[in-house]
Design a protein around this motif. Structure first.
Motif, PDB file in Angstrom:
ATOM      1  N   TYR A  78      52.744  46.404  17.425  1.00 15.70           N
ATOM      2  CA  TYR A  78      54.194  46.462  17.285  1.00 15.70           C
ATOM      3  C   TYR A  78      54.818  47.763  17.781  1.00 15.70           C
ATOM      4  O   TYR A  78      56.043  47.861  17.861  1.00 15.70           O
ATOM      5  N   ILE A  79      54.004  48.763  18.082  1.00 13.07           N
ATOM      6  CA  ILE A  79      54.554  50.048  18.532  1.00 13.07           C
ATOM      7  C   ILE A  79      53.883  50.533  19.813  1.00 13.07           C
ATOM      8  O   ILE A  79      54.553  50.899  20.785  1.00 13.07           O
ATOM      9  N   LEU A  80      52.558  50.527  19.840  1.00  9.89           N
ATOM     10  CA  LEU A  80      51.819  51.170  20.919  1.00  9.89           C
ATOM     11  C   LEU A  80      52.116  50.581  22.296  1.00  9.89           C
ATOM     12  O   LEU A  80      52.249  51.313  23.283  1.00  9.89           O
ATOM     13  N   ALA A  81      52.224  49.253  22.387  1.00  8.62           N
ATOM     14  CA  ALA A  81      52.456  48.615  23.693  1.00  8.62           C
ATOM     15  C   ALA A  81      53.742  49.122  24.337  1.00  8.62           C
ATOM     16  O   ALA A  81      53.784  49.425  25.536  1.00  8.62           O
ATOM     17  N   GLY A  82      54.796  49.241  23.556  1.00  8.20           N
ATOM     18  CA  GLY A  82      56.061  49.737  24.092  1.00  8.20           C
ATOM     19  C   GLY A  82      56.002  51.202  24.456  1.00  8.20           C
ATOM     20  O   GLY A  82      56.562  51.628  25.470  1.00  8.20           O
ATOM     21  N   SER A  83      55.306  51.985  23.639  1.00  9.73           N
ATOM     22  CA  SER A  83      55.199  53.419  23.898  1.00  9.73           C
ATOM     23  C   SER A  83      54.440  53.695  25.190  1.00  9.73           C
ATOM     24  O   SER A  83      54.863  54.514  26.015  1.00  9.73           O
ATOM     25  N   VAL A  84      53.312  53.003  25.392  1.00 14.61           N
ATOM     26  CA  VAL A  84      52.510  53.204  26.602  1.00 14.61           C
ATOM     27  C   VAL A  84      53.264  52.709  27.827  1.00 14.61           C
ATOM     28  O   VAL A  84      53.254  53.350  28.893  1.00 14.61           O
ATOM     29  N   ALA A  85      53.939  51.559  27.711  1.00 15.66           N
ATOM     30  CA  ALA A  85      54.696  51.024  28.844  1.00 15.66           C
ATOM     31  C   ALA A  85      55.821  51.968  29.242  1.00 15.66           C
ATOM     32  O   ALA A  85      56.077  52.181  30.437  1.00 15.66           O
ATOM     33  N   ARG A  86      56.480  52.557  28.287  1.00 14.47           N
ATOM     34  CA  ARG A  86      57.613  53.432  28.568  1.00 14.47           C
ATOM     35  C   ARG A  86      57.172  54.783  29.135  1.00 14.47           C
ATOM     36  O   ARG A  86      57.794  55.306  30.064  1.00 14.47           O
ATOM     37  N   ASN A  87      56.102  55.342  28.593  1.00 12.96           N
ATOM     38  CA  ASN A  87      55.779  56.732  28.902  1.00 12.96           C
ATOM     39  C   ASN A  87      54.554  56.948  29.784  1.00 12.96           C
ATOM     40  O   ASN A  87      54.438  58.003  30.411  1.00 12.96           O
ATOM     41  N   GLN A  88      53.638  55.961  29.859  1.00  8.90           N
ATOM     42  CA  GLN A  88      52.398  56.200  30.586  1.00  8.90           C
ATOM     43  C   GLN A  88      52.147  55.239  31.750  1.00  8.90           C
ATOM     44  O   GLN A  88      51.953  55.683  32.873  1.00  8.90           O
ATOM     45  N   ALA A  89      52.123  53.936  31.483  1.00  9.14           N
ATOM     46  CA  ALA A  89      51.563  53.009  32.472  1.00  9.14           C
ATOM     47  C   ALA A  89      52.542  52.000  33.037  1.00  9.14           C
ATOM     48  O   ALA A  89      52.229  51.336  34.030  1.00  9.14           O
ATOM     49  N   GLY A  90      53.723  51.809  32.432  1.00  8.15           N
ATOM     50  CA  GLY A  90      54.642  50.789  32.925  1.00  8.15           C
ATOM     51  C   GLY A  90      54.064  49.393  32.734  1.00  8.15           C
ATOM     52  O   GLY A  90      53.331  49.147  31.767  1.00  8.15           O
ATOM     53  N   PRO A  91      54.342  48.444  33.636  1.00  7.08           N
ATOM     54  CA  PRO A  91      53.785  47.092  33.516  1.00  7.08           C
ATOM     55  C   PRO A  91      52.257  47.063  33.520  1.00  7.08           C
ATOM     56  O   PRO A  91      51.654  46.098  33.038  1.00  7.08           O
ATOM     57  N   ALA A  92      51.618  48.096  34.060  1.00 10.57           N
ATOM     58  CA  ALA A  92      50.159  48.157  34.090  1.00 10.57           C
ATOM     59  C   ALA A  92      49.560  48.465  32.718  1.00 10.57           C
ATOM     60  O   ALA A  92      48.354  48.696  32.611  1.00 10.57           O
TER      61      ALA A  92
ATOM     62  N   ILE B  91      47.692  54.943  34.322  1.00  7.06           N
ATOM     63  CA  ILE B  91      46.897  53.870  33.718  1.00  7.06           C
ATOM     64  C   ILE B  91      45.785  54.452  32.850  1.00  7.06           C
ATOM     65  O   ILE B  91      45.545  53.986  31.723  1.00  7.06           O
ATOM     66  N   ILE B  92      45.108  55.500  33.360  1.00  7.65           N
ATOM     67  CA  ILE B  92      44.023  56.125  32.599  1.00  7.65           C
ATOM     68  C   ILE B  92      44.572  56.811  31.345  1.00  7.65           C
ATOM     69  O   ILE B  92      43.989  56.721  30.259  1.00  7.65           O
ATOM     70  N   ALA B  93      45.719  57.500  31.503  1.00  7.12           N
ATOM     71  CA  ALA B  93      46.334  58.141  30.332  1.00  7.12           C
ATOM     72  C   ALA B  93      46.730  57.094  29.297  1.00  7.12           C
ATOM     73  O   ALA B  93      46.561  57.295  28.087  1.00  7.12           O
ATOM     74  N   GLY B  94      47.244  55.967  29.776  1.00  6.82           N
ATOM     75  CA  GLY B  94      47.573  54.874  28.866  1.00  6.82           C
ATOM     76  C   GLY B  94      46.342  54.312  28.193  1.00  6.82           C
ATOM     77  O   GLY B  94      46.365  53.982  26.997  1.00  6.82           O
ATOM     78  N   ALA B  95      45.232  54.202  28.945  1.00  2.44           N
ATOM     79  CA  ALA B  95      43.986  53.689  28.369  1.00  2.44           C
ATOM     80  C   ALA B  95      43.468  54.608  27.271  1.00  2.44           C
ATOM     81  O   ALA B  95      42.960  54.142  26.243  1.00  2.44           O
TER      82      ALA B  95
END
Length: 603
Positions: free
Chosen positions: A46-60, A238-242
């Motif tokens: 409920y939180i992490l997916a949006g945070s990573v998409a916004r700040n790290q990886a985008g759609p990836a 992508i790696i930072a998001g991972a």
């Protein structure tokens, strides 16, 4: 004296086959899987997916989750093999005790206590913050005005609501394992229902064009839009998001701590670990895919992405369904986070490494009551006095260290014979001329050119030394890549040559490990592709640990210092293994042979 101390630190736990547990064996495969899923699916959904998409990886972001899932699956496979070897409560603590030794096991166990305390406290605080946000922050405003805390290293106010959650959970877990897992199963079912609602409804509002936004189409007021497209922040994003998504999968090891309460631990625990990781990955992949198709990545809300997305689509009913579902999800994760904590304390106290009274089991509820209450007190204090960000900063290092030790243990046990002599067979190392240190003999032994098919003391020693060298070289390579990336450049031939040589040495050491004969023990589950998978796990975990902030290592060192005081002041003298071996020494004649204590002998 020094030899005695080394012996105490490296003594290994013997787990008798068929040993009975005082705990109540009531957990089925479904219960264990639900516990693993409930522990894993929480704030990440409920939180992490949006945070990573916004700040790290985008759609990836979905690719980031895929990489993180692969890294977690490797650790999960190692846990599954150990669960099939030792169906005992305690998770990585027990696994390392029976293979590496008592001191390493104590460090891991003490570290797991920290991990679960912080995990419980952070989820309780997160649940409180979520409810407070729905009430327009009225609770935090009132408490800040009434009970302000003016210390930078503490929360701005004492969060009594999170303390209440921990107290209720402590009472629930103390009441009985079946009752708590029954409630966990209900919450997990509601969580999965909410997730399916998000995926199905979000798919209706999805638009593939949100994965194809060009840089020119990004509004000028967006200051963090990257280059647009599917991966706007490139491979590094992508790696930072991972790296961030990796912690969304923390929780599956909860299953491994319940072995004393599982109906068929050798079969069900490995299956439950695999099932829970698979379900969690499918959920995260689906959630991140739908979310980034519903809204452009730069419009995501990093704190509450789904309510924000559905509000932007003007789907208010779905927004509130998701909001309520998120509360149930956090409740599920809260149960999963605290559930293993008293069991790790119980396991360590049963072995005498922590105070014995913590291992007492209540006659009626069949739960470690005192350990559960102590767990609640520790978690409640942390939840009251620290905010979510401060707590989360301390979580990851314990998990990564535990994963590393488990991967090492898999290799140690695979290459240790069931019945081995106490010292390496020196005759095996001699060539025909009797030269003990001949280079050719050493070379043949290192790469097993004699095609020895059975593990022995010599091959086990070679493996352990090579494994130590592999770990040290992995640290060096990770430090080189993470902190001196500019030196790994074709324009710097000197340093690049050194880096390549170091990598080749690592591969050579890996080849030494791979060439040693492994002990073929029949198990219900084995890690495939040994030694490749455990070695990859070791290297990946070392890299992730080195990415942590210096403050995290300082806090970790302080926690270890407290643990060392307890161990060297109490545990090293009160250890059950020390008492058992002293009794055996008295009862056994001096000429008696010493029985193997290696875990490989357990079937």
């Amino acid at each position: 004296m020094t030899i005695r101390c080394i012996y105490d630190l490296t003594r290994k736990k013997v787990v008798p086959e068929g040993e009975q547990t005082q705990l109540n064996r009531v957990l089925s495969l479904f219960d264990l899987t639900a516990l693993g899923v409930g522990s894993t699916l929480g704030l990440g959904v409920y939180i992490l997916a949006g945070s990573v998409a916004r700040n790290q990886a985008g759609p990836a972001t979905c690719i980031s989750f895929l990489i993180a899932a692969a890294a977690s699956a490797i650790a999960g496979l190692c846990y599954a093999e150990f669960a099939s070897r030792v169906p005992k409560a305690g998770s990585a603590y027990v696994y390392s005790y029976v293979s590496v030794g008592e001191f390493a096991a104590y460090i891991i166990g003490w570290n797991l206590v920290l991990e679960y305390v912080i995990g419980t406290a952070s989820l309780a605080r997160g649940l409180s913050d979520y409810i407070d946000a729905l009430a327009n922050n009225s609770m935090s405003t009132a408490l800040t005005e009434t009970f302000p805390i003016n210390q930078s290293f503490l929360s701005k106010y004492p969060d009594f609501l999170s303390l209440g959650f921990v107290i209720l959970l402590t009472i629930l877990l103390a009441a009985g394992v079946k009752e708590s897992t029954w409630l966990n199963n209900i919450f997990t079912a509601l969580n999965i229902t909410t997730v399916l609602t998000v995926i199905i409804s979000g798919s209706i509002g999805a638009d593939i064009k949100n994965w194809q936004i060009s840089k020119e189409d990004i509004p000028p007021e967006v200051d963090h839009g990257g280059e647009g497209g599917f991966a706007p922040f490139g491979i590094s994003g992508i790696i930072a998001g991972a790296a961030k998504c990796f912690y969304a999968f923390v929780g599956f090891d909860t299953v491994a701590t319940t072995a004393d309460e599982a109906k068929n631990p050798k079969r069900n625990i490995p299956l439950a670990i695999v099932f829970s990781l698979t379900i969690s990955f499918l959920v995260y992949f689906g959630i991140s895919t739908v979310l980034t198709m519903m809204l452009p990545y730069y419009e995501q809300d990093a704190k509450a992405p789904f309510p924000h997305a559905f509000e932007q689509l003007d789907w208010i009913a779905i927004k509130w369904i998701v909001t309520i579902g998120a509360i149930f999800a956090l409740c599920t994760s809260l149960i999963g986070a605290m559930f293993p904590l008293p069991r790790v304390i119980y396991a360590m106290a049963s072995d005498g490494l922590l105070f014995r009274f913590l291992s007492k089991v209540h006659e009626k509820t069949k739960t470690p009551l005192i350990a559960t209450v102590i767990s609640g007190i520790l978690s409640g204090f942390m939840a009251v006095m620290f905010d979510v960000d401060q707590l989360i900063e301390m979580m990851s290092i314990g998990t990564l260290l535990a994963y590393t030790i488990v991967a090492i243990c898999v290799l140690v046990l695979r290459y240790t014979p069931i019945e081995k002599s106490q010292t390496p067979d020196l005759e095996y190392t001699k060539d025909s001329s009797g030269s003990l240190n001949s280079f050719m003999v050493l070379f043949k032994q290192l790469f097993n050119l004699n095609n020895n098919k059975e593990a022995n003391a010599s091959t086990s020693l070679i493996t352990n030394i090579a494994l130590t060298v592999y770990g040290l070289i992995s640290i060096g390579i990770c430090v080189w890549i993470l902190f001196y990336p500019e030196s790994v450049d074709p324009d710097e031939p000197g340093t690049l040559t050194g880096f390549i040589i170091l990598c080749l040495v690592l591969l050579l050491v890996f080849a030494v490990i791979m060439r040693q004969p492994a002990d073929d023990v029949e198990l219900s589950f084995k890690v495939p592709l040994v030694p490749l998978i455990p070695c990859v796990s070791i290297t990946v975990n070392i890299c992730l640990m080195l990415m942590l902030e210096a403050e995290t290592w300082i806090r970790f060192a302080a926690w270890l210092a407290v643990g060392f005081v307890i161990y060297f002041g109490y545990g090293i003298r009160k250890s059950s293994e020390r008492n058992r071996k002293e009794v055996n020494m008295v009862m056994t004649e001096p000429k008696s042979s010493v029985k193997s204590e290696e875990l490989g002998g357990i079937s």
